[in-house]
Design a protein around this motif. Structure first.
Motif, PDB file in Angstrom:
ATOM      1  N   LYS A  55      17.352  31.695  -8.588  1.00 49.78           N
ATOM      2  CA  LYS A  55      16.114  30.935  -8.704  1.00 49.78           C
ATOM      3  C   LYS A  55      16.107  30.125  -9.996  1.00 49.78           C
ATOM      4  CE  LYS A  55      13.011  33.849  -6.045  1.00 49.78           C
ATOM      5  NZ  LYS A  55      11.780  34.652  -6.074  1.00 49.78           N
ATOM      6  N   LYS A  56      17.006  30.459 -10.890  1.00 52.09           N
ATOM      7  CA  LYS A  56      17.061  29.752 -12.166  1.00 52.09           C
ATOM      8  C   LYS A  56      17.699  28.378 -11.981  1.00 52.09           C
ATOM      9  CE  LYS A  56      17.104  33.745 -15.160  1.00 52.09           C
ATOM     10  NZ  LYS A  56      15.964  33.483 -16.014  1.00 52.09           N
ATOM     11  N   SER A  57      17.048  27.372 -12.518  1.00 50.38           N
ATOM     12  CA  SER A  57      17.572  26.015 -12.454  1.00 50.38           C
ATOM     13  C   SER A  57      18.564  25.792 -13.580  1.00 50.38           C
ATOM     14  CB  SER A  57      16.431  25.004 -12.604  1.00 50.38           C
ATOM     15  OG  SER A  57      15.562  25.093 -11.519  1.00 50.38           O
ATOM     16  N   VAL A  58      19.423  24.848 -13.362  1.00 49.16           N
ATOM     17  CA  VAL A  58      20.392  24.466 -14.381  1.00 49.16           C
ATOM     18  C   VAL A  58      20.598  22.957 -14.286  1.00 49.16           C
ATOM     19  CG1 VAL A  58      22.415  24.889 -12.929  1.00 49.16           C
ATOM     20  CG2 VAL A  58      22.624  25.065 -15.408  1.00 49.16           C
ATOM     21  N   LEU A  59      20.844  22.334 -15.422  1.00 48.35           N
ATOM     22  CA  LEU A  59      21.093  20.901 -15.479  1.00 48.35           C
ATOM     23  C   LEU A  59      22.491  20.674 -16.013  1.00 48.35           C
ATOM     24  CD1 LEU A  59      18.822  18.080 -16.561  1.00 48.35           C
ATOM     25  CD2 LEU A  59      21.057  18.265 -17.633  1.00 48.35           C
ATOM     26  N   PHE A  60      23.246  19.802 -15.335  1.00 46.78           N
ATOM     27  CA  PHE A  60      24.575  19.404 -15.787  1.00 46.78           C
ATOM     28  C   PHE A  60      24.587  17.914 -15.997  1.00 46.78           C
ATOM     29  CE2 PHE A  60      25.707  23.376 -13.928  1.00 46.78           C
ATOM     30  CZ  PHE A  60      26.681  23.837 -14.784  1.00 46.78           C
ATOM     31  N   ALA A  61      25.314  17.485 -17.026  1.00 46.33           N
ATOM     32  CA  ALA A  61      25.513  16.052 -17.246  1.00 46.33           C
ATOM     33  C   ALA A  61      26.935  15.826 -17.717  1.00 46.33           C
ATOM     34  CB  ALA A  61      24.521  15.518 -18.274  1.00 46.33           C
ATOM     35  N   LEU A  62      27.594  14.850 -17.107  1.00 49.38           N
ATOM     36  CA  LEU A  62      28.888  14.382 -17.586  1.00 49.38           C
ATOM     37  C   LEU A  62      28.581  13.198 -18.489  1.00 49.38           C
ATOM     38  CD1 LEU A  62      31.060  14.423 -14.339  1.00 49.38           C
ATOM     39  CD2 LEU A  62      31.035  16.088 -16.202  1.00 49.38           C
ATOM     40  N   ILE A  63      29.045  13.279 -19.724  1.00 40.37           N
ATOM     41  CA  ILE A  63      28.720  12.235 -20.686  1.00 40.37           C
ATOM     42  C   ILE A  63      29.998  11.712 -21.346  1.00 40.37           C
ATOM     43  CG2 ILE A  63      26.419  13.175 -21.096  1.00 40.37           C
ATOM     44  CD1 ILE A  63      27.430  14.318 -23.748  1.00 40.37           C
ATOM     45  N   SER A  64      29.850  10.628 -22.087  1.00 37.79           N
ATOM     46  CA  SER A  64      30.985  10.021 -22.778  1.00 37.79           C
ATOM     47  C   SER A  64      31.327  10.807 -24.033  1.00 37.79           C
ATOM     48  CB  SER A  64      30.659   8.576 -23.156  1.00 37.79           C
ATOM     49  OG  SER A  64      29.694   8.557 -24.199  1.00 37.79           O
ATOM     50  N   ASP A  65      32.518  10.583 -24.519  1.00 36.03           N
ATOM     51  CA  ASP A  65      32.964  11.214 -25.754  1.00 36.03           C
ATOM     52  C   ASP A  65      32.103  10.780 -26.937  1.00 36.03           C
ATOM     53  OD1 ASP A  65      34.886  13.168 -26.046  1.00 36.03           O
ATOM     54  OD2 ASP A  65      36.350  11.823 -26.949  1.00 36.03           O
ATOM     55  N   ALA A  66      31.716   9.509 -26.959  1.00 36.88           N
ATOM     56  CA  ALA A  66      30.881   9.001 -28.053  1.00 36.88           C
ATOM     57  C   ALA A  66      29.534   9.715 -28.092  1.00 36.88           C
ATOM     58  CB  ALA A  66      30.690   7.497 -27.913  1.00 36.88           C
ATOM     59  N   GLU A  67      28.922   9.908 -26.920  1.00 37.73           N
ATOM     60  CA  GLU A  67      27.642  10.616 -26.857  1.00 37.73           C
ATOM     61  C   GLU A  67      27.809  12.084 -27.228  1.00 37.73           C
ATOM     62  OE1 GLU A  67      24.614   9.409 -26.642  1.00 37.73           O
ATOM     63  OE2 GLU A  67      25.496   7.426 -26.515  1.00 37.73           O
ATOM     64  N   MET A  68      28.916  12.697 -26.781  1.00 32.91           N
ATOM     65  CA  MET A  68      29.163  14.093 -27.112  1.00 32.91           C
ATOM     66  C   MET A  68      29.316  14.253 -28.621  1.00 32.91           C
ATOM     67  SD  MET A  68      29.378  17.189 -26.076  1.00 32.91           S
ATOM     68  CE  MET A  68      29.882  17.438 -24.380  1.00 32.91           C
ATOM     69  N   LYS A  69      30.010  13.318 -29.255  1.00 34.93           N
ATOM     70  CA  LYS A  69      30.190  13.388 -30.710  1.00 34.93           C
ATOM     71  C   LYS A  69      28.834  13.320 -31.425  1.00 34.93           C
ATOM     72  CE  LYS A  69      32.582  11.255 -34.600  1.00 34.93           C
ATOM     73  NZ  LYS A  69      33.520  10.202 -35.030  1.00 34.93           N
ATOM     74  N   LYS A  70      27.958  12.421 -30.956  1.00 34.89           N
ATOM     75  CA  LYS A  70      26.619  12.303 -31.559  1.00 34.89           C
ATOM     76  C   LYS A  70      25.834  13.601 -31.413  1.00 34.89           C
ATOM     77  CE  LYS A  70      26.031   7.409 -30.502  1.00 34.89           C
ATOM     78  NZ  LYS A  70      25.286   6.456 -29.649  1.00 34.89           N
ATOM     79  N   LEU A  71      25.873  14.186 -30.217  1.00 37.03           N
ATOM     80  CA  LEU A  71      25.135  15.428 -29.966  1.00 37.03           C
ATOM     81  C   LEU A  71      25.730  16.604 -30.740  1.00 37.03           C
ATOM     82  CD1 LEU A  71      24.544  14.951 -26.147  1.00 37.03           C
ATOM     83  CD2 LEU A  71      22.811  14.850 -27.949  1.00 37.03           C
ATOM     84  N   ASN A  72      27.059  16.647 -30.828  1.00 37.13           N
ATOM     85  CA  ASN A  72      27.719  17.721 -31.570  1.00 37.13           C
ATOM     86  C   ASN A  72      27.366  17.628 -33.057  1.00 37.13           C
ATOM     87  OD1 ASN A  72      29.370  20.021 -31.522  1.00 37.13           O
ATOM     88  ND2 ASN A  72      31.199  18.840 -32.045  1.00 37.13           N
ATOM     89  N   ARG A  73      27.283  16.413 -33.564  1.00 36.10           N
ATOM     90  CA  ARG A  73      26.897  16.221 -34.968  1.00 36.10           C
ATOM     91  C   ARG A  73      25.443  16.631 -35.175  1.00 36.10           C
ATOM     92  NH1 ARG A  73      28.593  11.099 -35.948  1.00 36.10           N
ATOM     93  NH2 ARG A  73      26.740  10.271 -34.946  1.00 36.10           N
ATOM     94  N   ARG A  74      24.580  16.217 -34.264  1.00 36.70           N
ATOM     95  CA  ARG A  74      23.153  16.501 -34.401  1.00 36.70           C
ATOM     96  C   ARG A  74      22.830  17.992 -34.279  1.00 36.70           C
ATOM     97  NH1 ARG A  74      18.098  13.902 -31.045  1.00 36.70           N
ATOM     98  NH2 ARG A  74      16.530  15.223 -32.005  1.00 36.70           N
ATOM     99  N   TYR A  75      23.419  18.668 -33.287  1.00 36.88           N
ATOM    100  CA  TYR A  75      23.033  20.043 -32.993  1.00 36.88           C
ATOM    101  C   TYR A  75      23.935  21.107 -33.600  1.00 36.88           C
ATOM    102  CZ  TYR A  75      19.618  18.016 -29.931  1.00 36.88           C
ATOM    103  OH  TYR A  75      18.561  17.295 -29.459  1.00 36.88           O
ATOM    104  N   ARG A  76      25.171  20.744 -33.925  1.00 34.29           N
ATOM    105  CA  ARG A  76      26.081  21.747 -34.493  1.00 34.29           C
ATOM    106  C   ARG A  76      26.583  21.358 -35.879  1.00 34.29           C
ATOM    107  NH1 ARG A  76      30.833  22.557 -31.146  1.00 34.29           N
ATOM    108  NH2 ARG A  76      31.072  24.520 -32.231  1.00 34.29           N
ATOM    109  N   GLY A  77      26.217  20.165 -36.345  1.00 30.54           N
ATOM    110  CA  GLY A  77      26.642  19.727 -37.668  1.00 30.54           C
ATOM    111  C   GLY A  77      28.119  19.412 -37.766  1.00 30.54           C
TER     112      GLY A  77
END
Length: 173
Positions: free
Chosen positions: A64-86
């Motif tokens: 019953k638990k929902s989950v969200l998946f997204a395939l994203i670009s390397d550039a976007e992943m780098k931005k998110l990794n910097r923002r959320y994991r430093g």
């Protein structure tokens, strides 16, 4: 996942209500499955849904638990990794448990969380490891779901538990 950030790179996340056919023998049916392919990779949402269903059935997590998946670009992943994991580098997969998510889920729904996968990293790792991109994506999806389920690889003991769960799910696919 920060849905506002994803809207800036490609649009809205689509909700899929799956049919009840070919669902593993698990007492609940997955209620909602969210998927967005921001990089136009040649993989459909059914590919990911099958992995999620196998994970839920193998680990006995309520489907019953929902989950969200997204395939994203390397550039976007780098931005998110910097923002959320430093970390000012890209990574293959980021998982955000529900309490870390900013996406809205209906009140009657429960969400496991969000998994973001860098498609470029999946392609690169598949080539390095000598298997298909589909196999690498499967590994990354299972790894992301394991994180959402509370598993971690911060310490050796925890890493071994996580690895056992991942191997069991992959074996059942």
């Amino acid at each position: 996942m920060v849905i506002r950030e994803l809207r800036t790179i490609g649009g809205r996340v689509k909700c899929v209500n799956p049919t009840h056919k070919n669902i593993p023998t698990h007492k609940n049916v997955m209620k909602n499955f969210f998927f967005k392919n921001f990089v136009k990779a040649p993989f459909a949402r059914d590919f990911f849904k099958k992995i999620v269903e196998a994970f839920y059935a193998t680990t006995k997590i309520s489907s019953k638990k929902s989950v969200l998946f997204a395939l994203i670009s390397d550039a976007e992943m780098k931005k998110l990794n910097r923002r959320y994991r430093g970390k000012n580098s890209t990574t293959d997969v980021l998982s955000f448990r529900t309490e870390e998510s900013e996406i809205y889920f209906p009140k009657e729904d429960e969400s496991l969380g969000d998994v973001l996968i860098s498609y470029s990293q999946a392609q690169k790792q598949a080539k390095e490891r000598g298997h298909s991109v589909a196999q690498e994506l499967t590994i990354l999806v299972v790894h992301g779901l394991a994180h959402l389920s509370g598993y971690t690889h911060d310490a050796d003991r925890e890493a071994k538990k996580m690895e056992r769960v991942e191997k069991k799910v992959l074996k059942n696919l």
